[in-house]
Design a protein around this motif. Structure first.
Motif, mmCIF file in Angstrom:
data_model
loop_
_atom_site.group_PDB
_atom_site.id
_atom_site.type_symbol
_atom_site.label_atom_id
_atom_site.label_comp_id
_atom_site.label_asym_id
_atom_site.label_seq_id
_atom_site.Cartn_x
_atom_site.Cartn_y
_atom_site.Cartn_z
ATOM 1 N N ALA A 33 -36.763 69.687 103.103
ATOM 2 C CA ALA A 33 -37.515 70.943 103.009
ATOM 3 C C ALA A 33 -37.323 71.786 104.272
ATOM 4 O O ALA A 33 -37.160 73.014 104.193
ATOM 5 C CB ALA A 33 -38.992 70.646 102.785
ATOM 6 N N LEU A 34 -37.336 71.134 105.419
ATOM 7 C CA LEU A 34 -37.112 71.870 106.673
ATOM 8 C C LEU A 34 -35.697 72.435 106.734
ATOM 9 O O LEU A 34 -35.489 73.573 107.161
ATOM 10 C CB LEU A 34 -37.371 70.954 107.874
ATOM 11 N N ARG A 35 -34.726 71.643 106.300
ATOM 12 C CA ARG A 35 -33.340 72.141 106.309
ATOM 13 C C ARG A 35 -33.167 73.294 105.331
ATOM 14 O O ARG A 35 -32.405 74.237 105.589
ATOM 15 C CB ARG A 35 -32.370 70.998 105.991
ATOM 16 N N ALA A 36 -33.863 73.231 104.194
ATOM 17 C CA ALA A 36 -33.773 74.314 103.217
ATOM 18 C C ALA A 36 -34.325 75.603 103.790
ATOM 19 O O ALA A 36 -33.793 76.694 103.535
ATOM 20 C CB ALA A 36 -34.514 73.935 101.933
ATOM 21 N N TYR A 37 -35.400 75.503 104.575
ATOM 22 C CA TYR A 37 -35.940 76.700 105.216
ATOM 23 C C TYR A 37 -34.995 77.206 106.292
ATOM 24 O O TYR A 37 -34.704 78.409 106.367
ATOM 25 C CB TYR A 37 -37.303 76.416 105.832
ATOM 26 N N GLU A 38 -34.486 76.295 107.107
ATOM 27 C CA GLU A 38 -33.607 76.703 108.206
ATOM 28 C C GLU A 38 -32.337 77.382 107.707
ATOM 29 O O GLU A 38 -31.836 78.326 108.314
ATOM 30 C CB GLU A 38 -33.241 75.488 109.056
ATOM 31 N N ALA B 33 -42.350 78.276 99.927
ATOM 32 C CA ALA B 33 -41.611 77.483 98.940
ATOM 33 C C ALA B 33 -41.146 76.165 99.543
ATOM 34 O O ALA B 33 -41.158 75.116 98.875
ATOM 35 C CB ALA B 33 -40.421 78.273 98.414
ATOM 36 N N ALA B 34 -40.747 76.205 100.794
ATOM 37 C CA ALA B 34 -40.294 74.984 101.465
ATOM 38 C C ALA B 34 -41.450 74.001 101.617
ATOM 39 O O ALA B 34 -41.298 72.794 101.397
ATOM 40 C CB ALA B 34 -39.694 75.320 102.828
ATOM 41 N N TRP B 35 -42.616 74.520 101.994
ATOM 42 C CA TRP B 35 -43.788 73.653 102.140
ATOM 43 C C TRP B 35 -44.174 73.053 100.784
ATOM 44 O O TRP B 35 -44.490 71.866 100.688
ATOM 45 C CB TRP B 35 -44.957 74.434 102.725
ATOM 46 N N LYS B 36 -44.141 73.857 99.735
ATOM 47 C CA LYS B 36 -44.475 73.361 98.403
ATOM 48 C C LYS B 36 -43.503 72.269 97.978
ATOM 49 O O LYS B 36 -43.908 71.244 97.408
ATOM 50 C CB LYS B 36 -44.447 74.516 97.394
ATOM 51 N N GLN B 37 -42.206 72.484 98.261
ATOM 52 C CA GLN B 37 -41.220 71.457 97.924
ATOM 53 C C GLN B 37 -41.518 70.161 98.670
ATOM 54 O O GLN B 37 -41.466 69.071 98.089
ATOM 55 C CB GLN B 37 -39.806 71.932 98.283
ATOM 56 N N PHE B 38 -41.830 70.278 99.962
ATOM 57 C CA PHE B 38 -42.150 69.090 100.748
ATOM 58 C C PHE B 38 -43.332 68.330 100.162
ATOM 59 O O PHE B 38 -43.281 67.104 99.979
ATOM 60 C CB PHE B 38 -42.444 69.474 102.199
#
Length: 429
Positions: free
Chosen positions: A398-403, A411-416
């Motif tokens: 999720a962090l890499r997807a945001y970066e 969306a990244a937090w929700k995925q995590f």
């Protein structure tokens, strides 16, 4: 679905088999043949046992075969499968903190070391020793190392960016994580590159610094979405991504390994055991260019292992003695000098040969002092049964997807959160 995620779910399925098989493999005495001709020790990364086992062989007449996987992600599924099928595991195996947490679901797959070795209750960092126990009291493993944190940095690349190079001046740059981000912004402005290898390593550091409940509470309920430690780690990593201070080199990837030599990045969050990895990846030509400074906040933990004996070993008594030998004070100091795993044995941590040790590869950094001062401030943690799976397959992607810009912040937090619930589920195994 990523390859890592598929592997993790396969691992979970095999662990289910472990629960079903638990207790089928009985642990008797050593094989009727008597003293073994050979014992097999299985580890990953660099445990520093290459020279230590030579002395053990001389003392006992027992040959020791070291089987080393380069990376934990290669090691874990093979060990899980061997334990599940009751065949193929070494006589002594390394149990990284995430693996140990998973295997505690059914500790009967490992020999209870208590009747086979001396009472070492007071010989190690108390919290580390206790983590080697299963809920039923079985001693599943003896402590090897702990991942006391520092920062490994390239002096030459810092100099080229106009940043300080002396470790005391570098430490002053980042007394906290805000200071670390500011240093990274200066590095980016001067070089156009990311100072840090990956924001995910920083997330791990912050999470372990905070301590307390991480992905699970003490009842092993998933609390990833409400954990203060996880939220602090997430926010710090997001701030680093927004400041563009990393090279976005995923840890353990080929690009990450090559980046140590090529100067893709100039710093990495560096537990003591990582020293051997950094030196190996950087090669002889970069000796002396690396140095070590305290981590922002002054302490933290990432990783660490235990040595256990699977019940399938034909020589549990001799294997337990070997595990005891490899984790005694002198062996831990020798391993630290060779490859960097930080001692957990209290006697080792006090010996001048440890506290006064300097690492030539890292510009003669006083690594004994730096890591030794940090280790005593590590906060006890509760990891939960599938901590590693949540970290690797939920938090980090999720962090890499945001970066990378693939997902926005929400969306990244929700995925995590969604992935954490799925990856962290273990009931019903």
């Amino acid at each position: 679905m990523s390859l890592t995620t598929r592997r993790a779910r396969l691992t979970a399925a095999v662990l289910a088999a472990i629960t079903a098989l638990g207790g089928l493999v009985a642990c008797g005495g050593d094989a009727a043949a008597g003293k073994p001709a050979k014992l097999v020790v299985e580890t990953f990364g660099e445990f520093g046992y290459d020279e230590i086992v030579k002395q053990y062989e001389k003392d006992t007449g027992i040959k020791v075969e070291l089987r080393k996987a380069a990376q934990l992600n290669d090691y874990r599924p093979k060990l899980v499968q061997a334990i599940a099928t009751g065949t193929g595991a070494g006589d002594v195996v390394a149990l990284e903190e995430g693996i140990l947490s998973e295997f505690k679901v059914n500790p009967d797959n490992f020999v209870d070391l208590r009747p086979l070795v001396a009472d070492h209750t007071n010989d190690y960092l108390a919290w580390k020793y206790e983590l080697g126990r299963a809920p039923n009291g079985r001693l599943m493993g003896l402590p090897t190392d702990v991942g006391s944190l520092a920062v490994c940095y390239r002096r030459d690349l810092f100099a080229a960016a106009g940043l300080p190079t002396r470790r005391d001046k570098v430490a002053a740059l980042w007394r906290d994580w805000d200071g670390f981000i500011e240093a990274g912004e200066k590095y980016r402005e001067a070089t156009g590159k990311g100072m840090l290898d990956s924001i995910t390593t920083a997330a791990s550091a912050v999470m372990f610094q905070k301590g307390g409940d991480l992905f699970y509470d003490d009842g092993d309920n998933i609390v990833a979405d409400t954990s203060a430690s996880v939220k602090a780690a997430w926010n710090t990593a997001i701030a680093m991504a927004d400041a563009r201070i990393s090279a976005a080199a995923a840890t353990w990837s080929p690009e990450w390994s090559a980046g140590f030599k090529t100067g893709t990045f100039a710093a990495t969050l560096c537990p003591s055991w990582m020293l051997g990895v950094v030196a190996e990846n950087s090669g002889p030509k970069n000796a002396g260019k690396w140095d070590v400074a305290p981590v922002p906040g002054g302490a933290g933990n990432w990783g660490g292992s235990w040595l256990g004996v699977p019940t399938q070993s034909k020589y549990p008594s001799e294997a337990a003695k070997l595990a005891e030998y490899l984790t005694n004070a002198q062996s831990q100091i020798a391993a630290f000098k060779l490859k960097g795993p930080l001692p957990t044995n209290l006697d080792a941590l006090q010996k001048p040969e440890f506290t006064g040790y300097t690492n030539k590869y890292f510009n003669n950094a006083p690594t004994g002092k730096i890591f030794g001062e940090s280790v005593r401030r590590i906060k006890p943690l509760h990891l939960g049964p599938k901590h590693q799976a949540v970290k690797e397959n939920a938090l980090e992607p999720a962090l890499r997807a945001y970066e990378s810009g693939e997902l926005g912040k929400q969306a990244a937090w929700k995925q995590f959160v969604n992935e954490a619930r799925m990856e962290g589920s273990f009931r019903g195994w």
